[in-house]
Motif scaffolding. Structure first.
Motif, PDB file in Angstrom:
ATOM      1  N   TYR A  16       0.830  -1.198   0.000  1.00  0.00           N
ATOM      2  CA  TYR A  16       0.000   0.000   0.000  1.00  0.00           C
ATOM      3  C   TYR A  16       0.870   1.256   0.000  1.00  0.00           C
ATOM      4  O   TYR A  16       0.647   2.171  -0.786  1.00  0.00           O
ATOM      5  CB  TYR A  16      -0.933   0.009   1.217  1.00  0.00           C
ATOM      6  CG  TYR A  16      -1.798   1.246   1.268  1.00  0.00           C
ATOM      7  CD1 TYR A  16      -2.925   1.349   0.469  1.00  0.00           C
ATOM      8  CD2 TYR A  16      -1.468   2.307   2.090  1.00  0.00           C
ATOM      9  CE1 TYR A  16      -3.702   2.488   0.493  1.00  0.00           C
ATOM     10  CE2 TYR A  16      -2.239   3.443   2.123  1.00  0.00           C
ATOM     11  CZ  TYR A  16      -3.358   3.540   1.319  1.00  0.00           C
ATOM     12  OH  TYR A  16      -4.116   4.671   1.345  1.00  0.00           O
ATOM     13  N   ASP A  17       1.873   1.289   0.865  1.00  0.00           N
ATOM     14  CA  ASP A  17       2.725   2.469   0.970  1.00  0.00           C
ATOM     15  C   ASP A  17       3.540   2.716  -0.288  1.00  0.00           C
ATOM     16  O   ASP A  17       3.700   3.861  -0.722  1.00  0.00           O
ATOM     17  CB  ASP A  17       3.673   2.350   2.167  1.00  0.00           C
ATOM     18  CG  ASP A  17       2.950   2.504   3.492  1.00  0.00           C
ATOM     19  OD1 ASP A  17       1.832   3.072   3.502  1.00  0.00           O
ATOM     20  OD2 ASP A  17       3.494   2.048   4.515  1.00  0.00           O
ATOM     21  N   GLU A  18       4.073   1.652  -0.902  1.00  0.00           N
ATOM     22  CA  GLU A  18       4.962   1.808  -2.046  1.00  0.00           C
ATOM     23  C   GLU A  18       4.225   2.005  -3.369  1.00  0.00           C
ATOM     24  O   GLU A  18       4.677   2.775  -4.213  1.00  0.00           O
ATOM     25  CB  GLU A  18       5.886   0.594  -2.145  1.00  0.00           C
ATOM     26  CG  GLU A  18       6.856   0.489  -0.986  1.00  0.00           C
ATOM     27  CD  GLU A  18       7.620  -0.819  -0.986  1.00  0.00           C
ATOM     28  OE1 GLU A  18       7.400  -1.655  -1.894  1.00  0.00           O
ATOM     29  OE2 GLU A  18       8.424  -1.018  -0.060  1.00  0.00           O
ATOM     30  N   GLU A  19       3.104   1.323  -3.574  1.00  0.00           N
ATOM     31  CA  GLU A  19       2.457   1.348  -4.886  1.00  0.00           C
ATOM     32  C   GLU A  19       1.091   2.027  -4.876  1.00  0.00           C
ATOM     33  O   GLU A  19       0.847   2.964  -5.632  1.00  0.00           O
ATOM     34  CB  GLU A  19       2.284  -0.084  -5.397  1.00  0.00           C
ATOM     35  CG  GLU A  19       3.571  -0.849  -5.552  1.00  0.00           C
ATOM     36  CD  GLU A  19       3.330  -2.302  -5.881  1.00  0.00           C
ATOM     37  OE1 GLU A  19       2.236  -2.618  -6.400  1.00  0.00           O
ATOM     38  OE2 GLU A  19       4.218  -3.124  -5.607  1.00  0.00           O
ATOM     39  N   LEU A  20       0.215   1.544  -4.030  1.00  0.00           N
ATOM     40  CA  LEU A  20      -1.186   1.949  -4.110  1.00  0.00           C
ATOM     41  C   LEU A  20      -1.445   3.382  -3.672  1.00  0.00           C
ATOM     42  O   LEU A  20      -2.304   4.060  -4.233  1.00  0.00           O
ATOM     43  CB  LEU A  20      -2.046   0.982  -3.300  1.00  0.00           C
ATOM     44  CG  LEU A  20      -1.954  -0.475  -3.747  1.00  0.00           C
ATOM     45  CD1 LEU A  20      -2.750  -1.359  -2.824  1.00  0.00           C
ATOM     46  CD2 LEU A  20      -2.424  -0.623  -5.168  1.00  0.00           C
ATOM     47  N   ARG A  21      -0.719   3.863  -2.675  1.00  0.00           N
ATOM     48  CA  ARG A  21      -0.953   5.214  -2.169  1.00  0.00           C
ATOM     49  C   ARG A  21      -0.671   6.264  -3.242  1.00  0.00           C
ATOM     50  O   ARG A  21      -1.423   7.223  -3.401  1.00  0.00           O
ATOM     51  CB  ARG A  21      -0.106   5.464  -0.937  1.00  0.00           C
ATOM     52  CG  ARG A  21      -0.408   6.784  -0.288  1.00  0.00           C
ATOM     53  CD  ARG A  21       0.323   6.930   1.008  1.00  0.00           C
ATOM     54  NE  ARG A  21      -0.678   6.966   2.055  1.00  0.00           N
ATOM     55  CZ  ARG A  21      -0.414   6.975   3.328  1.00  0.00           C
ATOM     56  NH1 ARG A  21       0.814   6.894   3.752  1.00  0.00           N
ATOM     57  NH2 ARG A  21      -1.373   7.046   4.208  1.00  0.00           N
ATOM     58  N   ILE A  33       0.709  13.703  -0.387  1.00  0.00           N
ATOM     59  CA  ILE A  33       0.576  12.253  -0.188  1.00  0.00           C
ATOM     60  C   ILE A  33      -0.143  11.933   1.122  1.00  0.00           C
ATOM     61  O   ILE A  33      -0.805  10.908   1.246  1.00  0.00           O
ATOM     62  CB  ILE A  33       1.959  11.558  -0.240  1.00  0.00           C
ATOM     63  CG1 ILE A  33       1.823  10.038  -0.370  1.00  0.00           C
ATOM     64  CG2 ILE A  33       2.789  11.871   0.986  1.00  0.00           C
ATOM     65  CD1 ILE A  33       1.422   9.564  -1.695  1.00  0.00           C
ATOM     66  N   MET A  34      -0.044  12.833   2.099  1.00  0.00           N
ATOM     67  CA  MET A  34      -0.689  12.601   3.389  1.00  0.00           C
ATOM     68  C   MET A  34      -2.210  12.765   3.317  1.00  0.00           C
ATOM     69  O   MET A  34      -2.919  12.395   4.247  1.00  0.00           O
ATOM     70  CB  MET A  34      -0.123  13.546   4.451  1.00  0.00           C
ATOM     71  CG  MET A  34       1.353  13.322   4.735  1.00  0.00           C
ATOM     72  SD  MET A  34       1.744  11.632   5.182  1.00  0.00           S
ATOM     73  CE  MET A  34       1.020  11.546   6.788  1.00  0.00           C
ATOM     74  N   GLU A  35      -2.722  13.316   2.236  1.00  0.00           N
ATOM     75  CA  GLU A  35      -4.169  13.446   2.065  1.00  0.00           C
ATOM     76  C   GLU A  35      -4.816  12.130   1.632  1.00  0.00           C
ATOM     77  O   GLU A  35      -6.024  11.957   1.767  1.00  0.00           O
ATOM     78  CB  GLU A  35      -4.486  14.517   1.027  1.00  0.00           C
ATOM     79  CG  GLU A  35      -4.157  15.915   1.456  1.00  0.00           C
ATOM     80  CD  GLU A  35      -4.455  16.937   0.380  1.00  0.00           C
ATOM     81  OE1 GLU A  35      -5.103  17.947   0.699  1.00  0.00           O
ATOM     82  OE2 GLU A  35      -4.045  16.722  -0.780  1.00  0.00           O
ATOM     83  N   ALA A  36      -4.028  11.216   1.106  1.00  0.00           N
ATOM     84  CA  ALA A  36      -4.559   9.936   0.648  1.00  0.00           C
ATOM     85  C   ALA A  36      -5.018   9.110   1.844  1.00  0.00           C
ATOM     86  O   ALA A  36      -4.390   9.135   2.900  1.00  0.00           O
ATOM     87  CB  ALA A  36      -3.491   9.171  -0.135  1.00  0.00           C
ATOM     88  N   PRO A  37      -6.123   8.382   1.703  1.00  0.00           N
ATOM     89  CA  PRO A  37      -6.599   7.542   2.801  1.00  0.00           C
ATOM     90  C   PRO A  37      -5.555   6.495   3.179  1.00  0.00           C
ATOM     91  O   PRO A  37      -4.801   6.019   2.337  1.00  0.00           O
ATOM     92  CB  PRO A  37      -7.849   6.865   2.237  1.00  0.00           C
ATOM     93  CG  PRO A  37      -8.189   7.584   0.992  1.00  0.00           C
ATOM     94  CD  PRO A  37      -6.982   8.306   0.533  1.00  0.00           C
ATOM     95  N   GLY A  38      -5.517   6.146   4.451  1.00  0.00           N
ATOM     96  CA  GLY A  38      -4.546   5.164   4.927  1.00  0.00           C
ATOM     97  C   GLY A  38      -5.226   3.950   5.519  1.00  0.00           C
ATOM     98  O   GLY A  38      -6.424   3.947   5.788  1.00  0.00           O
TER      99      GLY A  38
END
Length: 96
Positions: A16-21, A33-38
């Protein structure tokens, strides 16, 4: 655990961190990038309907969930009897 020891991230979290985010950020048109859901919590459950009559099915389900998640699942006991589920008080029920 010492402060200098590093802990390896789970595979799903790493992917998730490397590709999907980054893909999610581009798709949603986010500037930061911090606006993306986690990922906050991932729940896995397993229903084993016939485990009330055959306990070996429950043991197999516990083993499978241990392999999938890397954690030992919690097996709960029935607090009260439910006739329509053929469940008696105190019997082990499926892990969830």
């Amino acid at each position: 655990m010492t402060p200098t020891a590093t802990r390896e991230l789970p595979r799903l979290r790493r992917k998730y961190d490397e590709e999907l985010r980054a893909q999610l950020q581009a798709t949603l048109g986010l500037k930061n990038i911090m606006e993306a859901p986690g990922l906050v919590k991932i729940s896995v459950n397993c229903g084993v309907g016939r485990a009330t009559q055959q306990q070996s099915l429950l043991d197999g389900a516990v083993r499978d969930l241990e392999i999938i998640t890397g954690q030992k699942p919690v097996v709960t006991k029935a607090r009260k009897s439910i006739a329509s589920f053929k469940l008696r008080e105190g019997t082990r029920s499926a892990p969830w």
